[in-house]
Design an enzyme around this catalytic site. Structure first.
Site, mmCIF file in Angstrom:
data_model
loop_
_atom_site.group_PDB
_atom_site.id
_atom_site.type_symbol
_atom_site.label_atom_id
_atom_site.label_comp_id
_atom_site.label_asym_id
_atom_site.label_seq_id
_atom_site.Cartn_x
_atom_site.Cartn_y
_atom_site.Cartn_z
ATOM 1 N N GLY A 216 81.386 -88.840 -10.025
ATOM 2 C CA GLY A 216 81.563 -87.395 -9.987
ATOM 3 C C GLY A 216 81.049 -86.797 -8.703
ATOM 4 O O GLY A 216 80.294 -87.434 -7.982
ATOM 5 N N PRO A 218 78.962 -84.362 -6.055
ATOM 6 C CA PRO A 218 77.523 -84.137 -5.963
ATOM 7 C C PRO A 218 77.084 -82.927 -6.778
ATOM 8 O O PRO A 218 77.826 -81.959 -6.917
ATOM 9 C CB PRO A 218 77.274 -83.873 -4.471
ATOM 10 C CG PRO A 218 78.568 -83.964 -3.788
ATOM 11 C CD PRO A 218 79.626 -84.291 -4.759
ATOM 12 N N GLY A 219 75.888 -83.022 -7.314
ATOM 13 C CA GLY A 219 75.294 -81.877 -7.998
ATOM 14 C C GLY A 219 75.777 -81.666 -9.418
ATOM 15 O O GLY A 219 75.477 -80.663 -10.043
ATOM 16 N N THR A 220 76.530 -82.624 -9.960
ATOM 17 C CA THR A 220 77.049 -82.421 -11.311
ATOM 18 C C THR A 220 76.092 -82.955 -12.373
ATOM 19 O O THR A 220 76.374 -82.841 -13.563
ATOM 20 C CB THR A 220 78.410 -83.100 -11.489
ATOM 21 O OG1 THR A 220 78.349 -84.401 -10.909
ATOM 22 C CG2 THR A 220 79.500 -82.298 -10.820
ATOM 23 N N LYS A 222 74.434 -86.278 -12.276
ATOM 24 C CA LYS A 222 74.449 -87.724 -12.522
ATOM 25 C C LYS A 222 73.024 -88.280 -12.600
ATOM 26 O O LYS A 222 72.685 -89.022 -13.530
ATOM 27 C CB LYS A 222 75.245 -88.433 -11.420
ATOM 28 C CG LYS A 222 76.699 -87.988 -11.368
ATOM 29 C CD LYS A 222 77.485 -88.726 -10.316
ATOM 30 C CE LYS A 222 77.071 -88.368 -8.904
ATOM 31 N NZ LYS A 222 77.282 -86.946 -8.568
ATOM 32 N N HIS A 437 90.567 -56.474 10.216
ATOM 33 C CA HIS A 437 90.858 -57.847 9.797
ATOM 34 C C HIS A 437 90.633 -58.007 8.285
ATOM 35 O O HIS A 437 91.507 -58.489 7.567
ATOM 36 C CB HIS A 437 89.954 -58.800 10.590
ATOM 37 C CG HIS A 437 90.175 -60.242 10.306
ATOM 38 N ND1 HIS A 437 90.791 -61.089 11.191
ATOM 39 C CD2 HIS A 437 89.864 -60.994 9.224
ATOM 40 C CE1 HIS A 437 90.841 -62.290 10.666
ATOM 41 N NE2 HIS A 437 90.288 -62.276 9.476
ATOM 42 N N GLU A 438 89.480 -57.558 7.809
ATOM 43 C CA GLU A 438 89.160 -57.747 6.385
ATOM 44 C C GLU A 438 90.055 -56.888 5.498
ATOM 45 O O GLU A 438 90.501 -57.340 4.441
ATOM 46 C CB GLU A 438 87.690 -57.436 6.109
ATOM 47 C CG GLU A 438 86.689 -58.278 6.905
ATOM 48 C CD GLU A 438 86.943 -59.766 6.813
ATOM 49 O OE1 GLU A 438 87.592 -60.219 5.846
ATOM 50 O OE2 GLU A 438 86.519 -60.483 7.732
ATOM 51 N N ASP A 519 90.984 -68.920 8.861
ATOM 52 C CA ASP A 519 92.187 -68.560 8.113
ATOM 53 C C ASP A 519 93.338 -69.472 8.504
ATOM 54 O O ASP A 519 94.069 -69.982 7.654
ATOM 55 C CB ASP A 519 92.599 -67.116 8.426
ATOM 56 C CG ASP A 519 91.490 -66.116 8.103
ATOM 57 O OD1 ASP A 519 90.615 -66.473 7.303
ATOM 58 O OD2 ASP A 519 91.522 -65.004 8.650
#
Ligand code: ADP
Ligand code: MG
Ligand code: ZN
Length: 637
Positions: A216, A218-220, A222, A437-438, A519
């Site tokens: 899985g 990372p960070g899940t 294990k 732009h935003e 983008d």
């Protein structure tokens, strides 16, 4: 899930740093300079004692000298005078290689002449000083060497019993502490039973599995899960990371494996956890430049140890990786890591469970609902969620509040997904440009038929060079199922190019900025996938790329691409066509809504952040929103 068009308008600082190495170099050259200074033999003669050569000749001729003692090693002579009062104090004079005039004068005046090499202690002193300096420098170098080998895994000791694994007698973690990965927990429940009462299985002739592979991202959770298995079974937990096996010298990794299993056998029943097993377990003989002897030996040792478990059923090995595809087939054979358990990113229910676990010891205000947080965070791992609540708690403490409120949660989400908020820019052309732009992105999110709605748009800069962002609320069902439609993808591409489109529409060709690079990268990747993997272009439903084959990660060279140069050119054309189509759409919408665009920018410059709801309301005053947006707008409110 929130996806943001994060735009890099900032300049990243480059920190100058004086490295340790550099410092050593300076210190080293200092020592050498010192040694040269010290090492030059010192003529520690007092100048008042000295006599010039001519003076000596004159004195001899005047009959004032009675005795001369030459010291050839120092090319000096000691002069003794005739008159009694001067006799005591002898004088020194420097000589040449040959001194014919002196010899003539000596002979003429019948002076006592003697050659007497001195015990040359100044030269000896010089030598002693030199040796001392060398010794000091050597000691110094040795110290550095010692230190560097200590920090680089003790290469000198060949890994002998410098075991780099940790042992925890009790992990103190239970299945209750792990949430959101229910299937994985269920599968591992069996392993707990094996460890607790193996006789139940052996009695009826069942073989106990030896290895479980947790797969899985990372960070899940294990590592957490493996600890929980040990905790539930009440057995010691040995852990080591695959990268610890990979060492400078061939054989070190293998000896570490041996050490680890030896210790584990002494403590059976127990659990061995090998993190990042892909570091050692990659396909043998693969990768660029052939195999890696060290890794292969380590892997072989690991396989041998696991095979040698026959009479020793008390050990179970759990390994974790996020790249099962690069593992050596021998590792996955029955008797080794024949069980694979997938530990995936949590779904909504999983996230809710994880948040509940980590909210146990935190004070939440009444307005905070974990359900709402879980709904807003698809794509985040268990570790991210734990971090999220912790960040929110830190913010709360800093703001001197008693309980974590919605505001802190919001800020923590942004901080984790985008970056730390910085102070707003002062009004300037740059700020205006970022705002256009935003708003360009945000307007498209609101006006396109298939787009997911805007969550918020802001021009408050963030750490990591983010000038501002427009954030979308992705539809959860779609993200969880991964079923993106072609229309949705095309809208995403237009949205991504909306920033650049607005810049160009307002400021003209010459003034567009590099802020759109993220983008554009995104658009290119998305368009390429559409063409080569999803069959969404004129080239038809043909897979033109193999996913996940990377040269550097094992498996040797990628298979030759299965299309000709001609097809490659066509792919490029298709990608370009998709991107240009999106850009044209974005430009057209900017042009058609120029007045609205200007008004929204003025507002954004004033408010710095506009929430999605407010944004949709403003847009609706000018034009009709697509049905979907209207529906979403109402639902969210
Ligand atoms: P991995 O080993 O998969 O990279 P970890 O087990 O090291 O992830 O997870 C890091 C931290 O994240 C854990 O210590 C825990 O606090 C939190 N965490 C991750 N997944 C979960 C989960 N499923 N349930 C509860 N906490 C989790
Ligand atoms: Mg881990
Ligand atoms: Zn952008």
């Amino acid at each position: 899930m929130k996806g943001s068009w994060i735009d890099g308008f900032g300049r990243r600082a480059v920190k100058p740093s004086v490295t340790k190495k550099h410092l050593w170099r300076i210190l080293g050259s200092w020592a050498i300079a010192q040694s040269i200074l010290l090492g030059t033999p010192a003529f520690a003669q007092n100048n008042s004692d000295r006599l010039s050569y001519t003076e000596l000749l004159q004195k001899i001729e005047a009959g004032q000298v009675i005795k001369i003692q030459e010291d050839p090693s120092r090319q000096m002579a000691r002069v003794t005078y005739t008159d009694a009062e001067n006799q005591e104090q002898s004088r020194y004079v420097g000589l040449f290689d040959t001194n014919p005039e002196l010899m003539d004068a000596i002979r003429a005046q019948n002076v006592d002449y003697e050659v007497k090499p001195s015990a040359d202690n100044s030269a000896a002193m010089g030598l002693v000083v030199n040796i001392l300096v060398i010794v000091v420098v050597l000691a110094f170098l040795l110290m550095i060497l010692r230190r560097s080998t200590q920090s680089s895994g003790n290469a000198m000791n060949f890994g002998k019993s410098r075991a780099r694994f940790q042992m925890e007698a009790k992990t103190g973690i239970l299945f209750d502490d792990v949430a959101g990965i229910e299937e994985a927990k269920e599968e591992l429940q069996e392993v707990v039973t094996f460890l607790k009462s193996p006789e139940k299985f052996t009695a009826i002739g069942a073989k106990i599995p030896r290895g479980v592979l947790l797969v899985g991202p990372p960070g899940t959770g294990k590592t957490l899960l493996a600890k929980a298995v040990a905790g539930e079974a009440g057995v010691p937990f040995f852990s080591i990371s695959g990268s610890e096996f990979v060492e400078m010298f061939v054989g070190v990794g293998a000896s570490r494996v041996r050490d680890l299993f030896k210790k584990a056998k002494e403590n059976a029943p127990c659990l061995i956890f090998i993190d990042e097993i892909d570091a050692v377990g990659r396909q043998r003989g693969a990768g660029i430049g052939g195999g890696n002897d060290e890794r292969e030996q380590t892997l072989n040792q690991l396989l041998t140890e696991m095979d040698g478990f026959e009479g020793n059923p008390g050990i179970i090995v759990i390994a974790a990786t996020n790249r099962p595809d690069v593992l050596d087939a021998a590792l996955l054979r029955p008797g080794r890591f024949d069980r694979q358990v997938i530990v995936d990113l949590p779904s909504y229910n999983g996230r809710l469970g994880i948040l509940k676990v980590h909210a146990r010891n935190k004070k939440l205000a009444d307005d905070v609902s974990l359900e709402a947080i879980a709904r807003r965070t698809p794509g985040l791992s268990g570790a991210d969620l734990a971090n999220l609540l912790n960040e929110a708690a830190i913010l709360t403490a800093r703001r001197r509040k008693d309980a974590i409120s919605l505001l802190e949660i919001d800020d923590a989400i942004d901080r984790i997904t985008i970056g730390l908020a910085l102070t707003p820019l002062l009004d300037c052309k740059k700020k205006r440009l970022i705002a256009y732009h935003e708003v360009g992105h945000a307007l498209l999110m609101t006006l396109l038929e298939n787009s997911d709605p805007l969550n918020k748009v802001t021009i408050i800069p963030r750490s990591g060079g983010v000038g501002g962002f427009a954030q979308q609320m992705f539809n959860e069902e779609m993200v969880d199922s991964g079923l993106y439609t072609r229309a949705w993808l095309m809208d995403q591409i237009a949205i991504a190019l909306g920033g650049r489109a607005a810049e160009q529409e307002v400021f003209g060709e010459a003034e567009v900025t590099i802020g759109a690079s993220n983008d554009i990268q995104m658009v290119t990747n998305l368009a390429r996938e559409m063409v080569t993997r999803y069959g969404m272009s004129d080239l038809g439903p043909v897979a033109l790329e193999h996913p996940g084959e990377q040269v550097f990660l094992g498996r040797g060279f990628p298979s030759q691409s299965e299309y000709s140069e001609e097809v490659a050119t066509k792919i490029d054309h298709q990608i370009r066509a998709i991107a240009l189509r999106g850009y044209d759409r974005a430009r057209r919408i900017m042009r058609d809504h120029r007045i609205l665009l200007d008004r929204l920018v003025d507002l954004l410059l004033e408010m710095e952040t506009i929430e999605g709801e407010e944004f949709r309301r403003l847009v609706a005053e000018y034009t009709t929103l697509p049905e979907r947006q209207m529906a979403i707008g109402l639902k969210k409110a």
